[in-house]
Design an enzyme around this catalytic site. Structure first.
Site, PDB file in Angstrom:
ATOM      1  N   LYS A  81      48.885 -11.583  42.132  1.00  0.00           N
ATOM      2  CA  LYS A  81      49.828 -10.805  41.336  1.00  0.00           C
ATOM      3  C   LYS A  81      51.240 -11.247  41.668  1.00  0.00           C
ATOM      4  O   LYS A  81      51.511 -11.653  42.802  1.00  0.00           O
ATOM      5  CB  LYS A  81      49.695  -9.320  41.688  1.00  0.00           C
ATOM      6  CG  LYS A  81      50.253  -8.402  40.652  1.00  0.00           C
ATOM      7  CD  LYS A  81      49.170  -7.961  39.691  1.00  0.00           C
ATOM      8  CE  LYS A  81      49.700  -6.972  38.692  1.00  0.00           C
ATOM      9  NZ  LYS A  81      48.604  -6.379  37.916  1.00  0.00           N
ATOM     10  N   GLY A 181      52.337   8.802  31.482  1.00  0.00           N
ATOM     11  CA  GLY A 181      52.791   7.478  31.061  1.00  0.00           C
ATOM     12  C   GLY A 181      52.365   7.192  29.639  1.00  0.00           C
ATOM     13  O   GLY A 181      51.189   7.281  29.301  1.00  0.00           O
ATOM     14  N   GLY A 183      53.398   4.262  27.877  1.00  0.00           N
ATOM     15  CA  GLY A 183      53.910   2.911  27.648  1.00  0.00           C
ATOM     16  C   GLY A 183      52.905   2.042  26.926  1.00  0.00           C
ATOM     17  O   GLY A 183      52.201   2.469  26.010  1.00  0.00           O
ATOM     18  N   VAL A 185      50.024   0.849  27.644  1.00  0.00           N
ATOM     19  CA  VAL A 185      48.617   1.258  27.599  1.00  0.00           C
ATOM     20  C   VAL A 185      48.505   2.718  27.169  1.00  0.00           C
ATOM     21  O   VAL A 185      47.653   3.080  26.356  1.00  0.00           O
ATOM     22  CB  VAL A 185      47.921   1.075  28.964  1.00  0.00           C
ATOM     23  CG1 VAL A 185      46.458   1.495  28.873  1.00  0.00           C
ATOM     24  CG2 VAL A 185      48.027  -0.374  29.442  1.00  0.00           C
TER      25      VAL A 185
HETATM   26  N1  PHE Z   1      48.310  -6.758  34.027  1.00  0.00           N
HETATM   27  C1  PHE Z   1      47.069  -6.246  33.547  1.00  0.00           C
HETATM   28  C2  PHE Z   1      46.181  -5.845  34.718  1.00  0.00           C
HETATM   29  O1  PHE Z   1      46.650  -5.488  35.765  1.00  0.00           O
HETATM   30  C3  PHE Z   1      46.360  -7.147  32.582  1.00  0.00           C
HETATM   31  C4  PHE Z   1      46.311  -8.607  32.896  1.00  0.00           C
HETATM   32  C5  PHE Z   1      45.588  -9.105  33.942  1.00  0.00           C
HETATM   33  C6  PHE Z   1      46.999  -9.488  32.119  1.00  0.00           C
HETATM   34  C7  PHE Z   1      45.512 -10.460  34.208  1.00  0.00           C
HETATM   35  C8  PHE Z   1      46.930 -10.828  32.364  1.00  0.00           C
HETATM   36  C9  PHE Z   1      46.222 -11.312  33.429  1.00  0.00           C
HETATM   37  O2  PHE Z   1      44.979  -5.832  34.637  1.00  0.00           O
END
Ligand code: PHE
Length: 350
Positions: A81, A181, A183, A185
């Site tokens: 991440k 939230g 947003g 989602v």
């Molecule tokens: N950010 C989102 C998640 O935490 C979706 C996502 C994951 C987008 C991986 C792209 C790559 O799951």
């Protein structure tokens, strides 16, 4: 909060890429947690944290969450991440400059890490990053698509599984779902719930955003501080992490927690506090895996039907975990973690 040096050294992931962007005063952290199943992939979060260390902590915890998300979904990718810890909200040319420099950094990693949208970034931001690197997911000819609606579809399937487990039917008519939230989602999720006949309660720190959606859906709103005490069938955290903790769990007036936020629990033990209170907790990394699953499958050019099937399958996975948890008298998180650790070839959780 410990300092950056200690946090980087003591983390049990693969490693952390750190860059300071002097032009905007942004700390960039790319946390690579695990590559047992494949190369790390995870979203890019942009946020102003009180300190850089908190941004780093978020990146590391979110990367670990991604490891669990991919393993839980049986997808051969690893956990990672990125966090862009900005000093203040960035707009216009400053934002674009940062994103382009970040895109070049991602590109320099040559696929060791690939990314997509997350809290605080938009699909337009991803399109800017994609000008510098091909390691952005959700790219189409027209730009970069938003994973939010896919995540929302997965959460809706998860909420149906929760309701089925608790009440014997997955009919949402008359069930009360409280969203924290509204947003990327939360909004599509609220629309899906309302269309299925649920009573939707909405809360958001952004009054304008929540007001508009409430009006559109004829939904009630709840002021943010009152969220935890508000009576509902399902509480759906769809914003920041850490909202389930020693302070909030005793206050909850819901039957279940099932939402899209990453890292909803402050500590893993908080799942046991929920369990003791008889509140059914859908592990966040299962409930919110829809966007990640959809993007991974799109990257493999999977047909739309397969994506639909996998999103609906999130409900089936949870239903099995809930049943197993009930049989063994354990929390669903323990069951999910055991499954994930088996996937990763690790010892079973104690
Ligand atoms: N950010 C989102 C998640 O935490 C979706 C996502 C994951 C987008 C991986 C792209 C790559 O799951």
């Amino acid at each position: 909060m410990s300092d950056l040096e200690t946090m980087i050294r003591e983390w049990d992931g693969l490693g952390t890429v750190v860059r300071f962007d002097p032009l905007t005063g942004t700390w960039i952290f790319i946390a690579l947690h695990d590559d047992t199943l494949g190369r790390p992939m995870g979203g890019t979060r942009m946020r102003a944290y009180p300190t850089p260390a908190e941004g780093l902590r978020d990146a590391q915890r979110l990367a670990e969450g991604m490891t669990h998300k991919w393993a839980g979904a049986g997808i051969e990718l690893g956990g990672g991440k990125a966090v862009l810890a900005v000093p203040r909200p960035l707009e216009g040319g400053e934002r674009e400059g940062l994103l382009r420099r970040y895109g070049r950094l991602v590109d320099a990693l040559q696929g060791t890490f690939s990314t997509g949208q997350d809290l605080g970034t938009t699909s337009e931001d991803m399109a800017v990053i994609a000008r510098e690197t091909r390691f952005v997911h959700g790219r189409t000819e027209g730009g970069v698509i938003d994973p939010g609606p896919y995540t929302a579809r997965g959460v809706l399937a998860a909420i149906r599984a929760v309701v089925r487990h608790l009440f014997g039917s997955d009919d949402l008519a008359g069930r009360t779902v409280l969203l924290q939230g509204t947003g990327d989602v939360g909004s599509p999720l609220a629309r899906g719930l309302a269309a299925a006949g649920a009573r939707v309660l909405l809360s958001d720190v952004d009054q304008e955003r929540v007001g508009g959606l409430a009006e559109e859906l004829g939904a009630e709103t709840v002021p943010p501080p009152a969220v935890y005490e508000t009576r509902c069938d399902v509480f759906a955290p769809c914003a920041i992490g850490g909202v389930l903790n020693r302070e909030t769990i005793p206050r909850l007036a819901c039957r279940a927690v099932c939402g899209s936020a990453n890292n909803q629990l402050d500590r893993p033990e908080d799942a046991e506090l929920l369990h003791e209170r008889g509140i059914l907790y859908a592990p966040d990394y299962i409930a919110n895996s829809g966007g990640a699953i959809a993007f991974a499958l799109m990257g493999r050019k999977a047909p739309a039907e397969e994506i639909d099937r996998r999103l609906a399958g999130i409900g089936d996975v949870l239903e099995r975990d809930f049943a197993e948890a009930a049989r063994e008298g354990l929390s669903p998180l323990r069951i999910a973690r055991r499954r994930v650790e088996r996937m990763l070839g690790k010892e079973e959780a104690a």
